[in-house]
Design a protein around this motif. Sequence first.
Motif, PDB file in Angstrom:
ATOM      1  N   ARG A 160       1.653  -9.653   8.507  1.00 41.43           N
ATOM      2  CA  ARG A 160       0.437  -9.640   7.707  1.00 41.43           C
ATOM      3  C   ARG A 160      -0.696  -9.084   8.558  1.00 41.43           C
ATOM      4  N   PHE A 161      -1.396  -8.099   8.014  1.00 37.38           N
ATOM      5  CA  PHE A 161      -2.566  -7.521   8.673  1.00 37.38           C
ATOM      6  C   PHE A 161      -3.780  -7.937   7.855  1.00 37.38           C
ATOM      7  N   PHE A 162      -4.656  -8.717   8.447  1.00 42.94           N
ATOM      8  CA  PHE A 162      -5.834  -9.202   7.736  1.00 42.94           C
ATOM      9  C   PHE A 162      -6.939  -8.165   7.830  1.00 42.94           C
ATOM     10  N   THR A 163      -7.333  -7.635   6.686  1.00 43.72           N
ATOM     11  CA  THR A 163      -8.347  -6.586   6.601  1.00 43.72           C
ATOM     12  C   THR A 163      -9.553  -7.142   5.844  1.00 43.72           C
ATOM     13  N   PRO A 164     -10.671  -6.433   5.833  1.00 37.69           N
ATOM     14  CA  PRO A 164     -11.841  -6.899   5.071  1.00 37.69           C
ATOM     15  C   PRO A 164     -11.590  -7.051   3.567  1.00 37.69           C
ATOM     16  N   VAL A 165     -10.607  -6.331   3.025  1.00 34.91           N
ATOM     17  CA  VAL A 165     -10.303  -6.443   1.596  1.00 34.91           C
ATOM     18  C   VAL A 165      -9.196  -7.453   1.311  1.00 34.91           C
ATOM     19  N   GLY A 166      -8.642  -8.073   2.340  1.00 34.78           N
ATOM     20  CA  GLY A 166      -7.589  -9.071   2.176  1.00 34.78           C
ATOM     21  C   GLY A 166      -6.364  -8.720   2.999  1.00 34.78           C
ATOM     22  N   PRO A 167      -5.373  -9.624   3.002  1.00 35.57           N
ATOM     23  CA  PRO A 167      -4.162  -9.379   3.784  1.00 35.57           C
ATOM     24  C   PRO A 167      -3.309  -8.247   3.205  1.00 35.57           C
ATOM     25  N   PHE A 168      -2.839  -7.377   4.074  1.00 34.07           N
ATOM     26  CA  PHE A 168      -1.859  -6.346   3.725  1.00 34.07           C
ATOM     27  C   PHE A 168      -0.553  -6.814   4.339  1.00 34.07           C
ATOM     28  N   ARG A 169       0.525  -6.832   3.559  1.00 34.64           N
ATOM     29  CA  ARG A 169       1.787  -7.365   4.083  1.00 34.64           C
ATOM     30  C   ARG A 169       2.918  -6.358   3.998  1.00 34.64           C
ATOM     31  N   VAL A 170       3.810  -6.468   4.968  1.00 39.11           N
ATOM     32  CA  VAL A 170       5.045  -5.697   5.014  1.00 39.11           C
ATOM     33  C   VAL A 170       6.163  -6.699   5.282  1.00 39.11           C
ATOM     34  N   ASP A 171       7.172  -6.735   4.406  1.00 39.62           N
ATOM     35  CA  ASP A 171       8.303  -7.645   4.558  1.00 39.62           C
ATOM     36  C   ASP A 171       9.605  -6.863   4.594  1.00 39.62           C
ATOM     37  N   LEU A 172      10.467  -7.205   5.545  1.00 39.78           N
ATOM     38  CA  LEU A 172      11.838  -6.691   5.601  1.00 39.78           C
ATOM     39  C   LEU A 172      12.729  -7.845   5.192  1.00 39.78           C
ATOM     40  N   ALA A 173      13.415  -7.695   4.056  1.00 36.99           N
ATOM     41  CA  ALA A 173      14.202  -8.786   3.494  1.00 36.99           C
ATOM     42  C   ALA A 173      15.662  -8.385   3.359  1.00 36.99           C
ATOM     43  N   PHE A 174      16.511  -9.388   3.454  1.00 36.38           N
ATOM     44  CA  PHE A 174      17.952  -9.198   3.324  1.00 36.38           C
ATOM     45  C   PHE A 174      18.450 -10.131   2.227  1.00 36.38           C
ATOM     46  N   GLY A 175      19.025  -9.555   1.202  1.00 37.90           N
ATOM     47  CA  GLY A 175      19.587 -10.303   0.082  1.00 37.90           C
ATOM     48  C   GLY A 175      20.757  -9.512  -0.428  1.00 37.90           C
ATOM     49  N   GLU A 176      20.529  -8.833  -1.516  1.00 30.48           N
ATOM     50  CA  GLU A 176      21.540  -7.933  -2.066  1.00 30.48           C
ATOM     51  C   GLU A 176      21.814  -6.791  -1.085  1.00 30.48           C
ATOM     52  N   SER A 177      20.752  -6.240  -0.540  1.00 31.29           N
ATOM     53  CA  SER A 177      20.819  -5.216   0.499  1.00 31.29           C
ATOM     54  C   SER A 177      19.466  -5.233   1.198  1.00 31.29           C
ATOM     55  N   PRO A 178      19.351  -4.651   2.393  1.00 35.02           N
ATOM     56  CA  PRO A 178      18.043  -4.648   3.065  1.00 35.02           C
ATOM     57  C   PRO A 178      17.010  -3.901   2.223  1.00 35.02           C
ATOM     58  N   ILE A 179      15.815  -4.465   2.157  1.00 30.24           N
ATOM     59  CA  ILE A 179      14.751  -3.864   1.365  1.00 30.24           C
ATOM     60  C   ILE A 179      13.415  -4.137   2.055  1.00 30.24           C
ATOM     61  N   ILE A 180      12.506  -3.187   1.956  1.00 33.15           N
ATOM     62  CA  ILE A 180      11.163  -3.346   2.513  1.00 33.15           C
ATOM     63  C   ILE A 180      10.180  -3.434   1.352  1.00 33.15           C
ATOM     64  N   HIS A 181       9.340  -4.466   1.386  1.00 34.46           N
ATOM     65  CA  HIS A 181       8.297  -4.643   0.374  1.00 34.46           C
ATOM     66  C   HIS A 181       6.933  -4.503   1.033  1.00 34.46           C
ATOM     67  N   PHE A 182       6.016  -3.875   0.334  1.00 30.44           N
ATOM     68  CA  PHE A 182       4.621  -3.778   0.744  1.00 30.44           C
ATOM     69  C   PHE A 182       3.791  -4.500  -0.300  1.00 30.44           C
ATOM     70  N   GLY A 183       2.727  -5.159   0.117  1.00 30.46           N
ATOM     71  CA  GLY A 183       1.898  -5.845  -0.853  1.00 30.46           C
ATOM     72  C   GLY A 183       0.545  -6.235  -0.294  1.00 30.46           C
ATOM     73  N   LEU A 184      -0.299  -6.713  -1.187  1.00 28.93           N
ATOM     74  CA  LEU A 184      -1.611  -7.239  -0.813  1.00 28.93           C
ATOM     75  C   LEU A 184      -1.594  -8.742  -1.058  1.00 28.93           C
ATOM     76  N   GLY A 185      -2.211  -9.491  -0.156  1.00 30.69           N
ATOM     77  CA  GLY A 185      -2.245 -10.949  -0.277  1.00 30.69           C
ATOM     78  C   GLY A 185      -0.963 -11.580   0.227  1.00 30.69           C
ATOM     79  N   GLN A 186      -0.970 -12.891   0.282  1.00 31.88           N
ATOM     80  CA  GLN A 186       0.217 -13.637   0.692  1.00 31.88           C
ATOM     81  C   GLN A 186       1.119 -13.814  -0.534  1.00 31.88           C
ATOM     82  N   VAL A 187       2.384 -14.142  -0.303  1.00 31.44           N
ATOM     83  CA  VAL A 187       3.293 -14.405  -1.427  1.00 31.44           C
ATOM     84  C   VAL A 187       2.858 -15.682  -2.134  1.00 31.44           C
ATOM     85  N   PHE A 188       2.412 -16.654  -1.363  1.00 32.14           N
ATOM     86  CA  PHE A 188       1.864 -17.900  -1.929  1.00 32.14           C
ATOM     87  C   PHE A 188       0.813 -18.451  -1.002  1.00 32.14           C
TER      88      PHE A 188
END
Length: 139
Positions: free
Chosen positions: A111-139
């Motif tokens: 998570r990179f905390f910026t003036p407009v809010g957190p920017f996130r990058v997640d590397l996840a393993f489930g069905e297959s490896p996947i990278i997600h980008f998003g704004l804010g925390q998941v919860f």
Amino acid sequence: RYNFNAAKFIGITDKSTIGIHTSMGLFRPSDQNISTFEAEEYANGGASSLRGYKETNPCRGLRKIQFNFEYRYDFSDSVQGVGFIDMGKAFDDVWDFELRSFYRSFGVGVRFFTPVGPFRVDLAFGESPIIHFGLGQVF
């Protein structure tokens, strides 16, 4: 449509926190004889739910249950590392609630905390490896 969300954060040290989140939902169409649109059903998958699966995960239904567990570590005021485990499912039959049938994923993120809010990058393993980008925390 009935939704329930709850989160609990437990401080471990000055720089680390454990986060626990649960989300449950029930969609009850007003008339059982009408069909629902696919978009009205619950779906588990994507950057904000089960991060190891795409948004097009076939896990869909009129009910859902989801759990997210995170370990968050603050490297600095502007950078946070995250390790996570997600599990859940969407289903139609109220009796189809078996833990072994839940979808599961795990991964790491930054998570990179910026003036407009957190920017996130997640590397996840489930069905297959996947990278997600998003704004804010998941919860």
